[in-house]
Design a protein around this motif. Structure first.
Motif, PDB file in Angstrom:
ATOM      1  N   ALA A  13      -1.650   6.911  -0.689  1.00  0.00           N
ATOM      2  CA  ALA A  13      -0.236   6.692   0.023  1.00  0.00           C
ATOM      3  C   ALA A  13       0.208   7.871   0.645  1.00  0.00           C
ATOM      4  O   ALA A  13      -0.234   9.158   0.040  1.00  0.00           O
ATOM      5  CB  ALA A  13       0.752   6.363  -1.143  1.00  0.00           C
ATOM      6  N   LYS A  16       7.130   6.233   2.080  1.00  0.00           N
ATOM      7  CA  LYS A  16       7.809   5.297   1.680  1.00  0.00           C
ATOM      8  C   LYS A  16       9.121   5.473   2.350  1.00  0.00           C
ATOM      9  O   LYS A  16       9.849   6.256   2.502  1.00  0.00           O
ATOM     10  CB  LYS A  16       7.968   5.079   0.197  1.00  0.00           C
ATOM     11  N   GLN A  17       9.380   4.097   2.939  1.00  0.00           N
ATOM     12  CA  GLN A  17      10.685   3.907   3.844  1.00  0.00           C
ATOM     13  C   GLN A  17      10.696   5.148   4.659  1.00  0.00           C
ATOM     14  O   GLN A  17      11.899   5.562   4.741  1.00  0.00           O
ATOM     15  CB  GLN A  17      11.763   3.758   2.692  1.00  0.00           C
ATOM     16  N   ASP A 123       6.373   2.059  -4.927  1.00  0.00           N
ATOM     17  CA  ASP A 123       7.101   1.453  -4.078  1.00  0.00           C
ATOM     18  C   ASP A 123       6.817   1.956  -2.488  1.00  0.00           C
ATOM     19  O   ASP A 123       7.582   2.247  -1.598  1.00  0.00           O
ATOM     20  CB  ASP A 123       8.823   1.621  -4.268  1.00  0.00           C
ATOM     21  N   ASP A 125       4.926   2.446   1.104  1.00  0.00           N
ATOM     22  CA  ASP A 125       4.500   1.466   2.189  1.00  0.00           C
ATOM     23  C   ASP A 125       3.753   2.001   3.382  1.00  0.00           C
ATOM     24  O   ASP A 125       3.826   1.467   4.266  1.00  0.00           O
ATOM     25  CB  ASP A 125       5.951   0.910   2.555  1.00  0.00           C
ATOM     26  N   ALA A 126       3.083   3.314   3.088  1.00  0.00           N
ATOM     27  CA  ALA A 126       2.402   3.666   4.258  1.00  0.00           C
ATOM     28  C   ALA A 126       1.150   4.294   3.508  1.00  0.00           C
ATOM     29  O   ALA A 126       1.522   5.265   2.355  1.00  0.00           O
ATOM     30  CB  ALA A 126       3.175   4.691   4.941  1.00  0.00           C
ATOM     31  N   HIS A 127      -0.048   4.394   4.011  1.00  0.00           N
ATOM     32  CA  HIS A 127      -1.241   4.977   3.432  1.00  0.00           C
ATOM     33  C   HIS A 127      -2.111   5.481   4.557  1.00  0.00           C
ATOM     34  O   HIS A 127      -2.047   5.236   5.686  1.00  0.00           O
ATOM     35  CB  HIS A 127      -2.159   3.725   2.910  1.00  0.00           C
TER      36      HIS A 127
END
Length: 166
Positions: A13, A16-17, A123, A125-127
Motif C-alpha cells: 500500500a 489512503k484518501q 483502509d 486505497d492505493a497500491h
C-alpha cells in the motif's frame, strides 16, 4: 534513466484518501536527497496533495487528462511519453506517484528507491505495482528501527531491474 521512488507498507500500500500512509521524517529526508536536482513526474492528485505546491529544487512534471489544467511552477503534460520528453534536469527522471502513474510507468522503470514500512495499514486505497523480485536485484539495503520521530521500523532499499538475456 527512469526511476521510481516510493514508500510502501508490508502489503504494497502507498496511500489512503489521497494521503501518505503515515508521517516518516526519515523517509521524507531520503526522498528529498534522492530527488533534489532532478525531474519528478507525478499525477495531478499527487501534486495537489502537496501543502505548499511545487517541490523546490526539482522540475515538477504533472500528468493530467485535463487540457485546461495549469499550476504555478510546474510543467503540465497529458501522458507518460510527454512527461519523459519534457524532463530537462540532468540524471534520472523520478516517478513519484500516484498509483495510476506508477502502474503506467512500471514497465519502463530501471531503478526503484523503495522504503518498506514494517506495518500493515488499514483502509488503504492505493497500491504500488507488485514487485516480482526475480526481475530485480537489491543493490543496497539499510534497516532502521522505529524511533521518537519515525513510528514504524523501515528499510531503505534500492532495486535495479535485471537485464533480459536475448
Amino acid at each position: 534513466m527512469l526511476s521510481a521512488i516510493v514508500a510502501i507498507d508490508r502489503n504494497g500500500a502507498i496511500g489512503k484518501q489521497g494521503k501518505l500512509l503515515c508521517h516518516m521524517p526519515a523517509d521524507m529526508k531520503h526522498f528529498k536527497e534522492a530527488t533534489m536536482g532532478h525531474s519528478i513526474v507525478m499525477g495531478r492528485k499527487t501534486f495537489e496533495s502537496f501543502p505548499k505546491g511545487a517541490l523546490p529544487g526539482r522540475q515538477n512534471i504533472v500528468i493530467t487528462r485535463n487540457r485546461d489544467y495549469a499550476a504555478e511552477s510546474v510543467t503540465v503534460v497529458h501522458n507518460v511519453e510527454e512527461a519523459i520528453a519534457a524532463a530537462t534536469m540532468p540524471g534520472d527522471v523520478f516517478i513519484i506517484g500516484g498509483e495510476q502513474i506508477y502502474r503506467a510507468t512500471f514497465p519502463m522503470v530501471n531503478t526503484i528507491y523503495l522504503t518498506v514500512i514494517d506495518h500493515k495499514f488499514k483502509d488503504v486505497d492505493a497500491h504500488f505495482p507488485r514487485i516480482d523480485m526475480r526481475s530485480w536485484t537489491i543493490t543496497s539495503q539499510e534497516e532502521h528501527p522505529a524511533d521518537d520521530r519515525n513510528p514504524y521500523p523501515f528499510i531503505f532499499m534500492t532495486l535495479q531491474r535485471k537485464r533480459s538475456r536475448k
